[in-house]
Design a protein around this motif. Sequence first.
Motif, PDB file in Angstrom:
ATOM      1  N   ALA A   1      -0.916 -33.098  -2.208  1.00 45.25           N
ATOM      2  CA  ALA A   1      -1.620 -32.473  -1.078  1.00 45.25           C
ATOM      3  C   ALA A   1      -0.792 -32.583   0.195  1.00 45.25           C
ATOM      4  N   ALA A   2      -0.148 -33.723   0.396  1.00 48.50           N
ATOM      5  CA  ALA A   2       0.663 -33.923   1.606  1.00 48.50           C
ATOM      6  C   ALA A   2       1.814 -32.931   1.673  1.00 48.50           C
TER       7      ALA A   2
ATOM      8  N   GLN B   1      -6.248 -31.249  11.034  1.00 49.58           N
ATOM      9  CA  GLN B   1      -6.643 -32.640  10.814  1.00 49.58           C
ATOM     10  C   GLN B   1      -6.042 -33.111   9.495  1.00 49.58           C
ATOM     11  N   ALA B   2      -5.596 -34.356   9.463  1.00 48.34           N
ATOM     12  CA  ALA B   2      -5.023 -34.914   8.235  1.00 48.34           C
ATOM     13  C   ALA B   2      -5.568 -36.318   8.016  1.00 48.34           C
TER      14      ALA B   2
ATOM     15  N   GLU C   1      -8.267 -35.600   2.776  1.00 49.45           N
ATOM     16  CA  GLU C   1      -8.177 -34.151   2.901  1.00 49.45           C
ATOM     17  C   GLU C   1      -7.275 -33.746   4.068  1.00 49.45           C
ATOM     18  N   TYR C   2      -6.779 -32.516   3.972  1.00 48.20           N
ATOM     19  CA  TYR C   2      -5.957 -31.909   5.021  1.00 48.20           C
ATOM     20  C   TYR C   2      -6.594 -30.567   5.361  1.00 48.20           C
TER      21      TYR C   2
ATOM     22  N   TYR D   1      -7.090 -23.471   5.766  1.00 49.58           N
ATOM     23  CA  TYR D   1      -6.803 -24.107   4.491  1.00 49.58           C
ATOM     24  C   TYR D   1      -7.505 -25.460   4.409  1.00 49.58           C
ATOM     25  N   LEU D   2      -8.001 -25.760   3.219  1.00 47.52           N
ATOM     26  CA  LEU D   2      -8.543 -27.081   2.913  1.00 47.52           C
ATOM     27  C   LEU D   2      -7.816 -27.586   1.672  1.00 47.52           C
ATOM     28  N   ILE D   3      -7.109 -28.702   1.815  1.00 46.41           N
ATOM     29  CA  ILE D   3      -6.334 -29.259   0.704  1.00 46.41           C
ATOM     30  C   ILE D   3      -6.858 -30.663   0.416  1.00 46.41           C
TER      31      ILE D   3
END
Length: 271
Positions: A72-73, A130-131, A135-136, A164-166
């Motif tokens: 995800a990062a 936001q990280a 979640e990111y 985006y939502l990761i």
Amino acid sequence: MSRSSGIIPDESMFNEFKRQCLSTENWLNKYDKNDMEVWVEVAPLSTSTNNKGNLAKVHKIKCRMNIKDVSAATMYDVLHDSQYRKSWDPTMLESFDIARLAPNADVGYYSWICPKPLKNRDVVTLRSWQASENEYVIINFSVKHPKYPPRKDLVRAVSLLTGYLIKPTGPKSCTFTYLSQADPRGSLPKWVVNKASQVLAPKVLRSVHKAGQSYPAWKSANSPDHKPWLYPIQSELAMMDPAELSIQRGDSLENVDESSSRDVQENEDSS
């Protein structure tokens, strides 16, 4: 649309975006192959009869893929790295950051190629992010910038809420969700909507996944420690007062009727 510092998004706006990403109500599945799904929003019957004219102008699409070989990062870094984007985004014409608004917000310009014979589009957007370990999130919406008015050779579109939502699912895996709610400033033919959901969206998702696979090697040779989206002190963008920006409303822009345009590459359409 609630914001804590004038135009800059607050926590409630991030929460609303995440809610829409995870929602299943009023979404129609248009594509489901190879760990990738695409939906388009279907307006509730009660709403569509009352606000038919307004809803027709807004196109809402949601894409999600399960990535099994990229963290995800890393996917988050790929989306932020403007230098790297030039190498993977198949629809981009031009993209650049304009100014910094806060440690986690900036304003930028993006233009893209539309299916022929439609006119190409562009947007000026405020982006915020936001990280965390869980979640990111990256969101954007259209703004008016005094130095970047609409251009004559492009149609200025409006992003109402896009991003985006990761979410990590393991050390080297994640779910990657893209949600776009936009007014393209035009009456688009049905084939464009179908092509966007069944051909173009999967193509872009495959491109960003491939970009994630290649990013660590590329980044190791291109300023590996430079990540201003994680370390704001590294940013070289000039600061701008957010008060100089205002929300871009669709009704103040030209509307282009392209509803009768035919697809010049009909053989590419999927059903």
